[in-house]
Design a protein around this motif. Structure first.
Motif, short mmCIF file in Angstrom:
data_model
loop_
_atom_site.label_atom_id
_atom_site.label_comp_id
_atom_site.label_asym_id
_atom_site.label_seq_id
_atom_site.Cartn_x
_atom_site.Cartn_y
_atom_site.Cartn_z
N GLY A 286 10.36 8.76 -6.23
CA GLY A 286 10.82 7.47 -5.73
C GLY A 286 10.05 7.03 -4.49
O GLY A 286 9.73 5.84 -4.33
N GLN B 57 6.63 5.77 -5.50
CA GLN B 57 6.67 4.41 -6.05
C GLN B 57 6.87 3.38 -4.94
O GLN B 57 6.36 2.25 -5.03
N ARG B 58 7.56 3.73 -3.87
CA ARG B 58 7.68 2.84 -2.72
C ARG B 58 6.31 2.62 -2.06
O ARG B 58 6.02 1.52 -1.59
N VAL C 118 9.85 1.55 -13.22
CA VAL C 118 10.87 2.55 -12.87
C VAL C 118 11.12 3.54 -14.00
O VAL C 118 11.98 4.40 -13.87
N VAL D 264 15.20 1.73 -6.52
CA VAL D 264 13.95 0.97 -6.55
C VAL D 264 14.19 -0.44 -7.06
O VAL D 264 13.61 -1.42 -6.55
#
Length: 336
Positions: free
Chosen positions: A158, A161-162, A182, A193
């Motif tokens: 996560g 991905q940020r 996602v 997200v």
């Protein structure tokens, strides 16, 4: 209504297939085979369908990562396919992407700060401003200052991905294409997200083209949904309307397969799994691409391709049978 931010008309992306033969016609895979849609500024259009339906190829064509065989892609009044040199580079300020796998999207030898700063450096932003902007972006997406000098393998999925999202926002884009953004994350992280993307859209005025195979995810974030099957959009409608009143038999089958908490609920009892075989993408039916799996098919569906018709305001459908049920006529009728 104002002019759309993104307008796609008659988009086709066909890939030739090497056969090793010296003579004869080269077969092609019709990955995208005539797609039309508009995206307004500040909204999210979800594109959903099974793997191989052409949704990611559509996104890649808009980004310039897949060759356009035919059709037009207009972004903010600019013909994307016609842009070259500095004009195309300038387009990337307004158009960015978040891909599915943050591990592949990030250079393992670059720190988080270096990855986020990469587009800023490419576009000539000075070192001091790059540092300030990286700090702003990390705070914006919920990353801590102490993570600045870490490497991708030191972060969770996560968090990675940020980082990818922060990098996509570095140049203040107007449109972000989220391609299965996602699907590689755990369900609980997916929710976090998605909520981040919604907050960023609200705060920054972003537009999203959200590509996914997961209807539940698309429903959470999209204003409108376009359902793709074998390179074409078979139905498009506002999200709530599509879920409340799906019209295309393919959309009905997809929705009936979405897991629901109560296995005894009426929708669970009336689930309609898809039957039949998916056509060879090198030899698609001349008519409706869904004809080989359609429970409603009639004579003529295999030879006459249904045009997308606006059945109701904002609700488009490409199905001869359902069009006749609703409007009283279709292209299958001899008198039409």
């Amino acid at each position: 209504m104002s002019a759309p931010l993104l307008s796609v008309r008659g988009l086709k992306v066909h890939f030739p297939v090497a056969t090793g033969k010296l003579f004869g016609k080269t077969p092609v895979v019709r990955a995208v085979d005539g797609v039309d849609f508009d995206l307004q500024a500040g909204e999210t259009l979800g594109i959903v369908g099974e793997s191989g339906c052409g949704k990611s190829t559509t996104g890649n064509a808009i980004l310039g990562l897949a060759p356009v065989t035919e059709g037009e892609i207009m972004f903010d009044g600019r013909n994307v396919a016609a842009l070259t040199g500095r004009d195309r580079q300038a387009l990337w300020r307004d158009l960015q992407v978040v891909f599915q796998d943050p591990v592949s999207a990030l250079d393992p030898k670059r720190t988080i700060a270096q990855s986020i700063a990469e587009p800023l450096a490419i576009h000539g932003v000075g070192r001091a401003r790059r540092k300030e902007r990286v700090d702003e972006l990390m705070e914006l997406v919920g990353l801590r200052p102490g993570q600045r000098d870490r490497y991708p393998n030191e972060l969770s999925g996560g968090q990675r991905q940020r980082v990818v999202i922060a990098r996509a926002l570095a140049l203040d884009p107007r449109l972000v294409i989220c391609d299965e953004a996602v699907s590689a994350l755990d369900v609980s992280i997916q929710s976090q997200v998605l909520n981040l993307l919604l907050r960023l859209q609200r705060d920054l005025g972003l537009s999203y083209l959200f590509i996914s195979h997961d209807l539940s995810v698309v429903r959470h974030i999209s204003d409108r949904i376009a359902v793709m099957y074998l390179g074409t959009i078979v139905e498009e409608a506002p999200t709530d309307e599509l879920f409340a009143r799906p019209l295309h038999p393919y959309t009905e089958a997809l929705l009936s397969a979405v897991p629901i908490p109560d296995p005894l609920a009426e929708r669970a009892k009336t689930a309609r799994p898809l039957q039949g075989d998916v056509p060879n993408p090198m030899d698609l039916p001349a008519g409706c691409p869904f004809v080989t799996r359609c429970p409603l098919r009639e004579t003529g569906c295999e030879t006459i391709r249904p045009a997308a018709v606006e059945i109701e305001p904002g609700h488009r459908l490409a199905c001869h049978v359902r069009e006749r049920e609703i409007t009283g006529t279709s292209a299958l009728d001899p008198q039409r």
